[in-house]
Scaffold this motif. Sequence first.
Motif, mmCIF file in Angstrom:
data_model
loop_
_atom_site.group_PDB
_atom_site.id
_atom_site.type_symbol
_atom_site.label_atom_id
_atom_site.label_comp_id
_atom_site.label_asym_id
_atom_site.label_seq_id
_atom_site.Cartn_x
_atom_site.Cartn_y
_atom_site.Cartn_z
ATOM 1 N N ALA A 259 0.723 -1.154 -0.027
ATOM 2 C CA ALA A 259 0.054 0.149 -0.127
ATOM 3 C C ALA A 259 0.873 1.257 0.016
ATOM 4 C CB ALA A 259 -0.857 0.187 1.312
ATOM 5 N N ILE A 260 2.075 1.174 0.718
ATOM 6 C CA ILE A 260 2.874 2.317 0.759
ATOM 7 C C ILE A 260 3.610 2.522 -0.564
ATOM 8 C CG2 ILE A 260 5.231 3.372 1.903
ATOM 9 C CD1 ILE A 260 4.376 1.579 4.279
ATOM 10 N N ALA A 343 -1.072 7.871 9.130
ATOM 11 C CA ALA A 343 -1.816 8.376 8.364
ATOM 12 C C ALA A 343 -1.035 9.106 7.102
ATOM 13 C CB ALA A 343 -3.238 9.318 8.633
ATOM 14 N N LEU A 344 -1.300 8.637 5.806
ATOM 15 C CA LEU A 344 -0.601 9.215 4.847
ATOM 16 C C LEU A 344 -1.431 9.662 3.784
ATOM 17 C CD1 LEU A 344 2.490 6.634 4.221
ATOM 18 C CD2 LEU A 344 2.542 8.729 5.689
ATOM 19 N N ARG A 345 -1.282 10.932 3.327
ATOM 20 C CA ARG A 345 -1.873 11.614 2.268
ATOM 21 C C ARG A 345 -1.074 12.032 1.140
ATOM 22 N NH1 ARG A 345 -7.257 13.063 1.908
ATOM 23 N NH2 ARG A 345 -7.485 13.221 4.155
ATOM 24 N N SER A 346 -1.602 11.227 0.049
ATOM 25 C CA SER A 346 -0.842 11.664 -1.212
ATOM 26 C C SER A 346 -1.539 12.592 -2.008
ATOM 27 C CB SER A 346 -0.316 10.486 -1.977
ATOM 28 O OG SER A 346 0.633 9.483 -1.371
ATOM 29 N N LEU A 354 -5.696 8.823 0.521
ATOM 30 C CA LEU A 354 -5.531 8.598 2.213
ATOM 31 C C LEU A 354 -5.209 7.227 2.456
ATOM 32 C CD1 LEU A 354 -5.123 10.082 4.902
ATOM 33 C CD2 LEU A 354 -7.596 9.706 5.439
ATOM 34 N N LEU A 355 -3.836 7.149 3.098
ATOM 35 C CA LEU A 355 -3.740 5.739 3.343
ATOM 36 C C LEU A 355 -3.545 5.706 5.188
ATOM 37 C CD1 LEU A 355 -2.726 2.790 2.863
ATOM 38 C CD2 LEU A 355 -0.358 3.585 2.712
#
Length: 380
Positions: A259-260, A343-346, A354-355
């Motif tokens: 996912a990353i 929480a990662l937002r690209s 949002l991951l």
Amino acid sequence: MSDVIWWQVYPLGFTGADSAAAHRLPRIENWLDYAIELGCSGLLLGPVFASETHGYDTVDHLRIDPRLGDDSDFDRLIAAAHQRGLKVALDGVFNHVARSFAHPEWMADRTFEGHEHLVALDHTNPAVASYVTKVLEHWLDRGVDAWRLDAAYAVPAEFWRAVLPRERYPDAWFFGEVIHGDYAGYVAKSGLDSVTQYELWKAIWSSLNDGNFFELSYALGRHNALLDTFVPQTFVGNHDVTRLATRLEDERHIGHALAILFTVAGVPSVYSGDEQAFQGLKEDRVGGDDAIRPEFPESPAELAPYGEATYRTHQELIGVRRRNPWLTRSRTTVEQLANRTMALRSVSGDESVLLLLNIGDDEFRFEGESVPAQSWRLLT
């Protein structure tokens, strides 16, 4: 070309090539539809040129390794890939050659990283530069779309700028193997389109194993900065490292790693077999790469069933990437961070993904979303 998602194959191992000459390249053709069904749009081939043993000890860059076949086998593979819309990249080993290489006068007076049977080329010799350009052009003429430049980190950056045939092949894509150091600086000096992002590779598996997303957060900050100069070539596995399913201490984290990979910027590649959760430990000894470069069956129909779930996870996430090609050049911000949750937002323009990552043993509630223990969630 930076929008391609590569499926990487190490041909000598993949086809079970031993010391006998045979037409083995057609075996790879049997897997092209599989690569497309996975979601990939490019075929990244390991060494296919005549060599002494493992392909990285080249003896003739203008001849297909007899253990794989001949020119007609190669041409057929390229045609079959292109008919399916797959780009094709070759692995160019131009830092070093085998001791039996035909031009000993081009060799430098040193071995490559202590390997006695590998000798570095003298990159100050004009004949070497002319030869490399000739090889690049020869295979680009034969239909190749891109080149991976092996051990680029050991070659003076200015050498690549001098030999890359940019004017003749403006659409060709060149990326170099660079492990440590100033990635952006090397790209700027070399004229390469990209280099391998080993720093992000290490941060992904290490942060998952250690329960330390602060490491990944730091690496992503550096990754974002690279995008001001170029789009890195990203991966969680390749032919030179321990398989992801072996490297991760908890198999439940394979999905997190993928996912990353597929939601942050970069030109991603999948090493054949990783999508089936293949195991393999790289060892620092003679033959230490054998476990990570195994022979594959004649066709996908012969694969064991245990890798199906991992294959489906790859399909799902590659599908997200294909539907959101802007992710290739996106910037990723960290919106929530703890040791085991992130929480990662690209983002690119008005687009965002949002991951949510949770590798803790309890359910975790992010703002508005709950993620079960040892799980991840992607919101598009």
